[in-house]
Design an enzyme around this catalytic site. Structure first.
Site, PDB file in Angstrom:
ATOM      1  NE  ARG A  21      -2.130  -1.291   3.414  1.00  0.00           N
ATOM      2  CZ  ARG A  21      -2.167  -1.013   4.596  1.00  0.00           C
ATOM      3  NH1 ARG A  21      -3.590  -0.532   5.117  1.00  0.00           N
ATOM      4  NH2 ARG A  21      -1.449  -1.233   5.775  1.00  0.00           N
ATOM      5  CG  ASN A  40      -3.624  -4.491   3.674  1.00  0.00           C
ATOM      6  OD1 ASN A  40      -3.154  -4.612   2.374  1.00  0.00           O
ATOM      7  ND2 ASN A  40      -2.796  -4.516   4.677  1.00  0.00           N
TER       8      ASN A  40
END
Length: 93
Positions: A21, A40
């Protein structure tokens, strides 16, 4: 004149716990003009939502599908849509 688009991508593979990320956000900022987030998911995937120019979103998608990402990407599923707005920059969620 380039149209703005919305890219929603689901990235499969070993993409959690490897900085995926963070690197996705860094790539979006490097491309410039993109807003959205990387998140996520409970099933191990990462969801990426990006809004901005078609060229910018295609650049981010190319990176997500490439070999430069952290971890291991087994596949990316994407959909294209009309931008909805409401994002302040590119966030990690």
């Amino acid at each position: 004149m380039s149209e703005d688009v919305r890219l929603v991508a689901w990235v499969r593979g070993h993409v959690q716990g490897v900085g995926f990320r963070w690197f996705t956000r860094a790539k979006a900022l490097e491309i410039g003009g993109l807003s959205g987030f990387a998140l996520n998911l409970a099933d191990g995937r990462v969801q990426v939502v990006a809004e901005g120019s078609r060229a910018g979103c295609e650049g981010l998608l190319d990176w997500l599908q490439g070999s430069d990402t952290p971890g291991r990407v087994d596949g990316v599923t994407e959909i294209w849509d009309t931008p909805r707005g409401g994002y302040d920059g590119f966030a990690i969620r």
